[in-house]
Structures are given as structure tokens and as C-alpha cells.
Design an enzyme around this catalytic site. Sequence first.
Site, mmCIF file in Angstrom:
data_model
loop_
_atom_site.group_PDB
_atom_site.id
_atom_site.type_symbol
_atom_site.label_atom_id
_atom_site.label_comp_id
_atom_site.label_asym_id
_atom_site.label_seq_id
_atom_site.Cartn_x
_atom_site.Cartn_y
_atom_site.Cartn_z
ATOM 1 N N GLY A 48 0.853 -1.175 0.000
ATOM 2 C CA GLY A 48 0.000 0.000 0.000
ATOM 3 C C GLY A 48 0.894 1.231 0.000
ATOM 4 N N ASN A 52 3.988 1.840 2.508
ATOM 5 C CA ASN A 52 5.348 1.846 1.966
ATOM 6 C C ASN A 52 6.102 3.130 2.318
ATOM 7 O OD1 ASN A 52 4.942 -0.647 0.747
ATOM 8 N ND2 ASN A 52 4.418 0.219 -1.241
ATOM 9 N N PHE A 102 -3.455 -5.702 -3.326
ATOM 10 C CA PHE A 102 -2.824 -5.284 -4.577
ATOM 11 C C PHE A 102 -2.262 -6.530 -5.241
ATOM 12 C CE2 PHE A 102 1.205 -3.862 -6.715
ATOM 13 C CZ PHE A 102 0.607 -3.164 -7.758
ATOM 14 N N PHE A 116 -6.345 -3.854 -8.179
ATOM 15 C CA PHE A 116 -6.400 -3.419 -6.790
ATOM 16 C C PHE A 116 -7.824 -3.559 -6.251
ATOM 17 C CE2 PHE A 116 -6.535 -0.402 -3.281
ATOM 18 C CZ PHE A 116 -5.323 -0.633 -2.647
ATOM 19 N N GLN A 173 -4.097 7.074 -8.723
ATOM 20 C CA GLN A 173 -5.534 7.293 -8.815
ATOM 21 C C GLN A 173 -5.916 8.219 -9.964
ATOM 22 O OE1 GLN A 173 -7.476 5.403 -7.676
ATOM 23 N NE2 GLN A 173 -7.665 5.254 -5.448
ATOM 24 N N ASP A 257 7.352 5.165 -4.214
ATOM 25 C CA ASP A 257 7.110 5.385 -2.788
ATOM 26 C C ASP A 257 8.429 5.601 -2.054
ATOM 27 O OD1 ASP A 257 4.497 4.797 -3.489
ATOM 28 O OD2 ASP A 257 4.603 2.724 -2.773
#
Length: 323
Positions: A48, A52, A102, A116, A173, A257
Site C-alpha cells: 500500500g 510503503n 494489490f 487493486f 488514482q 514510494d
Amino acid sequence: MFIAVCGSLATDHLMKFPGKFSEQVLADQLEHISLSFLTEDLIVRRGGVGGNIAFAIGSLGGSPLLIGAAGEDFGDYRDWLNDHGVDCRGVRISRTRHTARFMCTTDTTMAQLAFFYPGAMSEAREIDITEVFDETGRPDLVLVAPDDPDAMVRHTELCRDHRIPFAADPSQQLARLDGDTVRGLIDGARFLFTNEYEWGLLLQKTGLTADEVAEMVEVRVTTRSADGIDIVPSDGEPIHVPVVPVREALDPTGVGDGFRAGFLTGLSRGLRYERAAQLGAMVATLVLECESTQGWVCEPAEALARIGEAYGAAAAADIKAVL
């Protein structure tokens, strides 16, 4: 700098396909696509975006506050994060849904197919970050990373309403957000994080030009995979930072990330943008060289040696003071 990370929490199910996806796709049959890939292995990891990034900041010696939503199966994951310096008081626990999943398969060219399932993540919209801050203290920066879209909007609006500095990271997103929503997520941000493709998608969806985005955010940070990082302050000259050379690329999941965590950690300790991005690039490379988004370890002496090789002795000396 006290950093709050708002973002998804998930279990990563990572697989490898011993071939190229591109060789299996028939361009004239896309409307009838029906493919099944036999993978070589399955690795289940904690992940996620929120998890992360918070893990990485904590592993670099920070104490981030994590805000997100998970299921009752979050117990072991919570313990793991706590052990790595993450404050999980901002995590809402769902009584009806599992922690998000995920599922990602990577081919031999590092191309990926991913799905996801949001699960408990959908309840992140119920979190009032100001109520969390009443308990934990007000952060110096809130990173609004990929999460439930309604949660991202609410967190951003609360930051603006309460004059809390925030960084916008719509990235994953962007594919499902409309232009007006994206505009709302980035307007007034101290930092805007995307990769190169997402930057183009953001411009297309919003209808904004790069100059218009510069009027809305203080600093744009665009990662360009092997081509490095572009940092574009609205009131200064652009900065380009190359990557730290990779010894062996194992899995690209979570590389962005890692960069964000390293970059924000560097800034929180007084590094200027270039040096902070160099630290972020080092963390990104460590993630890429690991099969797990949260399985890497930063050994300061080795990391500084690699930073010196990539950017020079002065960079290593500056980053050593904060690493």
C-alpha cells in the site's frame, strides 16, 4: 519536520511472468481480449502506498504518522510498522472489510499488469484528519497519497481549510479521477508528485498547462524512471537529478514510494531540493533491488558510498550529515 502520510494500506500479491506481455497482445483483438498468464511464483508482502512511504521514512530514522484504513487483519502489519518507527494512531480499523489487496504481475521487461481491491480502504473517507491531529499534534506537512478518492479529496480540503501544508500525490488514482477533482487535489500544494506518464495524464485530464500548474503548486517533482528526477520550483530554476545506478533490478513495485520517502526525509532534515532528491533516488534504487517493497535495508556507509559514486563526494558529505 513532523510528516503525516495519508495513503492506502494493502497486502501485495506479487508474481512474475517469464515472458513479455507485449508478445501476447493482439492489436486487432483488444475488444475481445482474454488472456491468462502462468506465473513463476507468488510473493505476499505488506504494501500500500501509505504503508510503503511511512515504512521508508521510519526506516530512515523518522517518526511519521500514518493515516489510512485497514481491516481487522492489520494486527501483524501494525506491529511491523510500529517496530520501524511508524505512528499508526491514524489508522481506522474496519469491522466488516479486509485490508485492501494489490495483485501485480511483472514480466521480463519490468512491464506490469496490476489489479487493486480496495476493501477497508473505502472507509478512509470516514477519517477526519483534524481529529487525529488533536491526539497526535499538528504535522508540518501532510502527504496526500493514493487512497480512496473521496478520502483524498476530504484530506486535501481539510488541509486547505486549516492551513496545514500538504503535498499532492494523486499518481495511481489519476486514471479514475476527473479533471475537476484533480485540480482540487493539487491546488495550493507545497509539492506535486507524479511520474512522467502521470504528469502527462494530469495535464490532459485537467486541461492545464505546465505554467498554470506552476501557479497552483510550489514545487513539481516528476520521476522519469531510469532518466532520473525533475524538480521544478514555481519560483526557481529546474533541477535534474540522475538515478543511482542499479546493481540488479528485481521488482519495480514501490520504487516511487521509496523516492518520496527519501526526498521528504531529506527535506525534513534541512537538505535542499537537489540533495533531498539524491537521497530519494538512493532509497528508490534500494527498493528496486529488493523483491519486497518493505524488505530493503539502508546501510548508511554503503548508501553513502553509492551516493558518492553517483553524485560526487560533496553530495555524500552533505547527505552523511543527515543520514
